[in-house]
Design a protein around this motif. Structure first.
Motif, PDB file in Angstrom:
ATOM      1  N   ALA A  57      31.229  92.551  99.624  1.00  0.00           N
ATOM      2  CA  ALA A  57      31.748  91.234  99.237  1.00  0.00           C
ATOM      3  C   ALA A  57      31.300  90.151 100.218  1.00  0.00           C
ATOM      4  CB  ALA A  57      33.271  91.278  99.174  1.00  0.00           C
ATOM      5  N   THR A  58      31.261  90.481 101.490  1.00  0.00           N
ATOM      6  CA  THR A  58      30.838  89.509 102.498  1.00  0.00           C
ATOM      7  C   THR A  58      29.358  89.186 102.360  1.00  0.00           C
ATOM      8  OG1 THR A  58      32.554  90.324 103.973  1.00  0.00           O
ATOM      9  CG2 THR A  58      30.820  89.015 104.966  1.00  0.00           C
ATOM     10  N   VAL A  59      28.560  90.202 102.067  1.00  0.00           N
ATOM     11  CA  VAL A  59      27.124  89.957 101.860  1.00  0.00           C
ATOM     12  C   VAL A  59      26.904  89.127 100.600  1.00  0.00           C
ATOM     13  CG1 VAL A  59      24.922  91.075 101.389  1.00  0.00           C
ATOM     14  CG2 VAL A  59      26.393  91.947 103.189  1.00  0.00           C
ATOM     15  N   ALA A  60      27.715  89.351  99.571  1.00  0.00           N
ATOM     16  CA  ALA A  60      27.607  88.514  98.372  1.00  0.00           C
ATOM     17  C   ALA A  60      27.904  87.054  98.720  1.00  0.00           C
ATOM     18  CB  ALA A  60      28.560  89.019  97.295  1.00  0.00           C
ATOM     19  N   ALA A  61      28.839  86.835  99.636  1.00  0.00           N
ATOM     20  CA  ALA A  61      29.145  85.461 100.058  1.00  0.00           C
ATOM     21  C   ALA A  61      27.993  84.842 100.847  1.00  0.00           C
ATOM     22  CB  ALA A  61      30.427  85.444 100.882  1.00  0.00           C
ATOM     23  N   LEU A  62      27.156  85.679 101.469  1.00  0.00           N
ATOM     24  CA  LEU A  62      25.968  85.158 102.158  1.00  0.00           C
ATOM     25  C   LEU A  62      25.026  84.464 101.175  1.00  0.00           C
ATOM     26  CD1 LEU A  62      24.892  88.031 104.581  1.00  0.00           C
ATOM     27  CD2 LEU A  62      25.542  85.730 105.237  1.00  0.00           C
ATOM     28  N   TRP A  68      25.973  83.188  98.179  1.00  0.00           N
ATOM     29  CA  TRP A  68      26.669  82.214  97.339  1.00  0.00           C
ATOM     30  C   TRP A  68      26.497  80.821  97.931  1.00  0.00           C
ATOM     31  CZ3 TRP A  68      32.645  81.707  96.874  1.00  0.00           C
ATOM     32  CH2 TRP A  68      32.951  80.828  95.849  1.00  0.00           C
ATOM     33  N   ARG A  69      26.002  79.911  97.142  1.00  0.00           N
ATOM     34  CA  ARG A  69      25.788  78.537  97.597  1.00  0.00           C
ATOM     35  C   ARG A  69      26.743  77.554  96.938  1.00  0.00           C
ATOM     36  NH1 ARG A  69      23.497  79.704 101.981  1.00  0.00           N
ATOM     37  NH2 ARG A  69      21.470  80.655 101.822  1.00  0.00           N
ATOM     38  N   GLY A  70      27.660  78.044  96.135  1.00  0.00           N
ATOM     39  CA  GLY A  70      28.548  77.170  95.381  1.00  0.00           C
ATOM     40  C   GLY A  70      29.684  76.608  96.221  1.00  0.00           C
ATOM     41  N   ALA A  71      30.455  75.767  95.556  1.00  0.00           N
ATOM     42  CA  ALA A  71      31.619  75.170  96.200  1.00  0.00           C
ATOM     43  C   ALA A  71      32.674  76.248  96.437  1.00  0.00           C
ATOM     44  CB  ALA A  71      32.192  74.075  95.307  1.00  0.00           C
ATOM     45  N   GLY A  72      33.430  76.089  97.468  1.00  0.00           N
ATOM     46  CA  GLY A  72      34.480  77.049  97.769  1.00  0.00           C
ATOM     47  C   GLY A  72      34.031  78.194  98.662  1.00  0.00           C
ATOM     48  N   ARG A  73      32.805  78.155  99.105  1.00  0.00           N
ATOM     49  CA  ARG A  73      32.286  79.240  99.950  1.00  0.00           C
ATOM     50  C   ARG A  73      33.066  79.337 101.261  1.00  0.00           C
ATOM     51  NH1 ARG A  73      26.181  79.330 102.337  1.00  0.00           N
ATOM     52  NH2 ARG A  73      26.236  81.393 103.253  1.00  0.00           N
ATOM     53  N   GLU A  74      33.476  78.208 101.798  1.00  0.00           N
ATOM     54  CA  GLU A  74      34.218  78.218 103.056  1.00  0.00           C
ATOM     55  C   GLU A  74      35.581  78.883 102.890  1.00  0.00           C
ATOM     56  OE1 GLU A  74      32.792  75.379 101.857  1.00  0.00           O
ATOM     57  OE2 GLU A  74      31.110  75.187 103.252  1.00  0.00           O
ATOM     58  N   ARG A  75      36.258  78.592 101.773  1.00  0.00           N
ATOM     59  CA  ARG A  75      37.565  79.222 101.529  1.00  0.00           C
ATOM     60  C   ARG A  75      37.427  80.719 101.332  1.00  0.00           C
ATOM     61  NH1 ARG A  75      39.625  75.012  97.221  1.00  0.00           N
ATOM     62  NH2 ARG A  75      37.414  75.104  96.882  1.00  0.00           N
ATOM     63  N   VAL A  76      36.375  81.119 100.644  1.00  0.00           N
ATOM     64  CA  VAL A  76      36.126  82.551 100.449  1.00  0.00           C
ATOM     65  C   VAL A  76      35.868  83.223 101.792  1.00  0.00           C
ATOM     66  CG1 VAL A  76      34.493  84.207  99.460  1.00  0.00           C
ATOM     67  CG2 VAL A  76      35.338  82.319  98.077  1.00  0.00           C
ATOM     68  N   ALA A  77      35.126  82.553 102.662  1.00  0.00           N
ATOM     69  CA  ALA A  77      34.840  83.114 103.983  1.00  0.00           C
ATOM     70  C   ALA A  77      36.119  83.283 104.802  1.00  0.00           C
ATOM     71  CB  ALA A  77      33.846  82.235 104.725  1.00  0.00           C
ATOM     72  N   LEU A  78      37.024  82.325 104.717  1.00  0.00           N
ATOM     73  CA  LEU A  78      38.294  82.452 105.440  1.00  0.00           C
ATOM     74  C   LEU A  78      39.131  83.590 104.870  1.00  0.00           C
ATOM     75  CD1 LEU A  78      39.270  78.711 106.000  1.00  0.00           C
ATOM     76  CD2 LEU A  78      38.389  80.347 107.675  1.00  0.00           C
ATOM     77  N   GLY A  79      39.141  83.733 103.558  1.00  0.00           N
ATOM     78  CA  GLY A  79      39.850  84.857 102.940  1.00  0.00           C
ATOM     79  C   GLY A  79      39.255  86.195 103.351  1.00  0.00           C
ATOM     80  N   LEU A  80      37.927  86.261 103.406  1.00  0.00           N
ATOM     81  CA  LEU A  80      37.276  87.492 103.854  1.00  0.00           C
ATOM     82  C   LEU A  80      37.583  87.781 105.318  1.00  0.00           C
ATOM     83  CD1 LEU A  80      33.817  87.153 102.085  1.00  0.00           C
ATOM     84  CD2 LEU A  80      35.519  88.947 101.689  1.00  0.00           C
ATOM     85  N   ALA A  81      37.724  86.735 106.127  1.00  0.00           N
ATOM     86  CA  ALA A  81      38.060  86.935 107.543  1.00  0.00           C
ATOM     87  C   ALA A  81      39.455  87.526 107.691  1.00  0.00           C
ATOM     88  CB  ALA A  81      37.948  85.613 108.297  1.00  0.00           C
ATOM     89  N   PHE A  82      40.418  87.021 106.921  1.00  0.00           N
ATOM     90  CA  PHE A  82      41.771  87.597 106.948  1.00  0.00           C
ATOM     91  C   PHE A  82      41.745  89.050 106.476  1.00  0.00           C
ATOM     92  CE2 PHE A  82      43.485  83.175 106.838  1.00  0.00           C
ATOM     93  CZ  PHE A  82      44.310  83.279 107.946  1.00  0.00           C
ATOM     94  N   ALA A  83      41.055  89.315 105.374  1.00  0.00           N
ATOM     95  CA  ALA A  83      40.981  90.681 104.845  1.00  0.00           C
ATOM     96  C   ALA A  83      40.279  91.610 105.825  1.00  0.00           C
ATOM     97  CB  ALA A  83      40.259  90.676 103.502  1.00  0.00           C
ATOM     98  N   ALA A  84      39.249  91.110 106.487  1.00  0.00           N
ATOM     99  CA  ALA A  84      38.537  91.928 107.466  1.00  0.00           C
ATOM    100  C   ALA A  84      39.443  92.279 108.642  1.00  0.00           C
ATOM    101  CB  ALA A  84      37.286  91.207 107.956  1.00  0.00           C
TER     102      ALA A  84
END
Length: 163
Positions: free
Chosen positions: A66-71, A73-89
């Motif tokens: 999922a984190t590599v998929a976010a690498l 992703w160029r769309g809007a909301g990428r920063e929020r997804v990254a923060l969610g992935l950081a909490f999950a990680a």
């Protein structure tokens, strides 16, 4: 070393690559979110059941993908997804590292988050594609390890000394 020992470190490495590609404010916030969650779960590690180890390891493997998929992703909301992935990680890495059956060193995995520094350096110099290639390698390893952990062992799959 078992595959379970690699899972937390690879997710931290993938998260480090992602945080290095994001704006500095978001990267620092993601690192702080990871560290805070990891510290809370590590502090509560004595009350986490040992049966969580296999689930947390599987979550780490899925989190790498999922984190590599976010690498990419160029769309809007990428920063929020990254923060969610950081909490999950932080949650999964601490759970997998501090489980009673874990083979991973407890404090080793979060050090891989330091890959954000060379990732930021490469991204600033136009080397974002190199970061995506490294992330793709991490995703391939993670998906292979996840699939192989659920495939039944048949004779000849393992060396004789491991059977």
């Amino acid at each position: 070393m078992s595959g379970a020992a690699w899972a937390p470190g690879l997710w931290c490495a993938a998260l480090g690559l992602l945080l290095g590609l994001l704006p500095p404010r978001v990267g620092r916030g993601g690192a702080l979110a990871f560290a805070a969650t990891w510290c809370v779960v590590a502090g509560l590690g004595t009350i986490t059941p040992p049966t969580w180890a296999s689930h947390a390891t599987a979550a780490c493997w899925i989190g790498v993908a999922a984190t590599v998929a976010a690498l990419y992703w160029r769309g809007a909301g990428r920063e929020r997804v990254a923060l969610g992935l950081a909490f999950a990680a932080g949650l999964s890495v601490a759970s997998a590292s501090f489980a009673a059956t874990s083979a991973a060193p407890p404090a080793g995995a979060p050090l891989c988050l330091a890959l954000a520094l060379p990732s930021r350096w490469l991204a600033a110099r136009g080397g974002g594609i190199a970061i995506q290639v490294a992330g793709s390698w991490l995703a391939a390893v993670a998906l292979l390890a996840l699939v192989l952990s659920y495939v039944p062992v048949v004779p000849g799959d393992r060396p004789d000394h491991l059977e």
